[in-house]
Scaffold this motif. Sequence first.
Motif, PDB file in Angstrom:
ATOM      1  N   TRP A  29      38.232 -38.072 -60.564  1.00  0.00           N
ATOM      2  CA  TRP A  29      39.224 -38.075 -59.484  1.00  0.00           C
ATOM      3  C   TRP A  29      38.707 -38.724 -58.214  1.00  0.00           C
ATOM      4  O   TRP A  29      39.497 -39.193 -57.381  1.00  0.00           O
ATOM      5  N   ILE A  62      49.924 -38.925 -64.378  1.00  0.00           N
ATOM      6  CA  ILE A  62      48.933 -38.359 -63.468  1.00  0.00           C
ATOM      7  C   ILE A  62      49.560 -37.266 -62.617  1.00  0.00           C
ATOM      8  O   ILE A  62      50.475 -37.530 -61.828  1.00  0.00           O
ATOM      9  N   ARG A 122      48.591 -35.091 -59.657  1.00  0.00           N
ATOM     10  CA  ARG A 122      47.512 -35.240 -58.681  1.00  0.00           C
ATOM     11  C   ARG A 122      47.773 -34.419 -57.431  1.00  0.00           C
ATOM     12  O   ARG A 122      48.804 -34.549 -56.773  1.00  0.00           O
ATOM     13  N   ASN A 133      44.633 -32.614 -61.963  1.00  0.00           N
ATOM     14  CA  ASN A 133      43.634 -31.839 -61.222  1.00  0.00           C
ATOM     15  C   ASN A 133      44.290 -30.685 -60.466  1.00  0.00           C
ATOM     16  O   ASN A 133      43.760 -30.215 -59.461  1.00  0.00           O
TER      17      ASN A 133
END
Length: 233
Positions: free
Chosen positions: A78, A111, A113, A26
């Motif tokens: 998320w 991941i 993040r 993200n």
Amino acid sequence: MKRLILIISILIFNINYSQKIAVVSNINPIMGYTFAKTGLISFKPQIEDDLDFNLNDYTNEIFKDKNLDVKYFEDFNWDNLGYFDDYSKSKPILDYLQSYCNKKEIDELIIFRKYNSFKLIGVLDMFFYFKHNFGILTLNSYKKRALFYFNFGVYKYSLKENVIYLPNLKKGEYIDAYLTKKFDSEVFNQDTKKMSNSTMIIDYYLPQFKNYIKNTLYHLLDGKKTEVYIFKK
């Protein structure tokens, strides 16, 4: 005997790299340049430009070096990942990751993040609303000083173990969330506020960042990792 050892080594290699791996992220993968004014507790961006470095391209090079065919998914929720702090204990994060990996038929999930939880006034929340999640920062009050920052973490979830891992990095393998250096010449144009001597500044910081990313992924893929403490059973 030597032939037997070679066969065993090949089998172990094939087992280790037969895992189905995917990536979710993200963060903005483009490195940025930001000129900002210093506020009381934060930086106020005045200029935000893209620079010529794409983190996705670089991580793909690393996966290729490992002979890994990695998938990228963009349907990850998320909101289900909580904050990775004490308040996440009651949130079924591992349940969501387990369900997601089973649905996607993957064994491990890398991941990327963005940090989303800070304690009162912290360092990283100063970069929270920047357009970019890593890059070069110059400030109106420092004509010869440029910073490098990043505000994200990299983790691995193992479906088999139902565990979230962090890389176990040693000194020289990681960098701090922000770095600062005073250069011999001015780092931004006084009129346009654009970065001056950009090659010099990028060549100083980018290799350090790339080394950190490479070590992070190598450690997560090769087993040199530490379980995220908040989710220890």
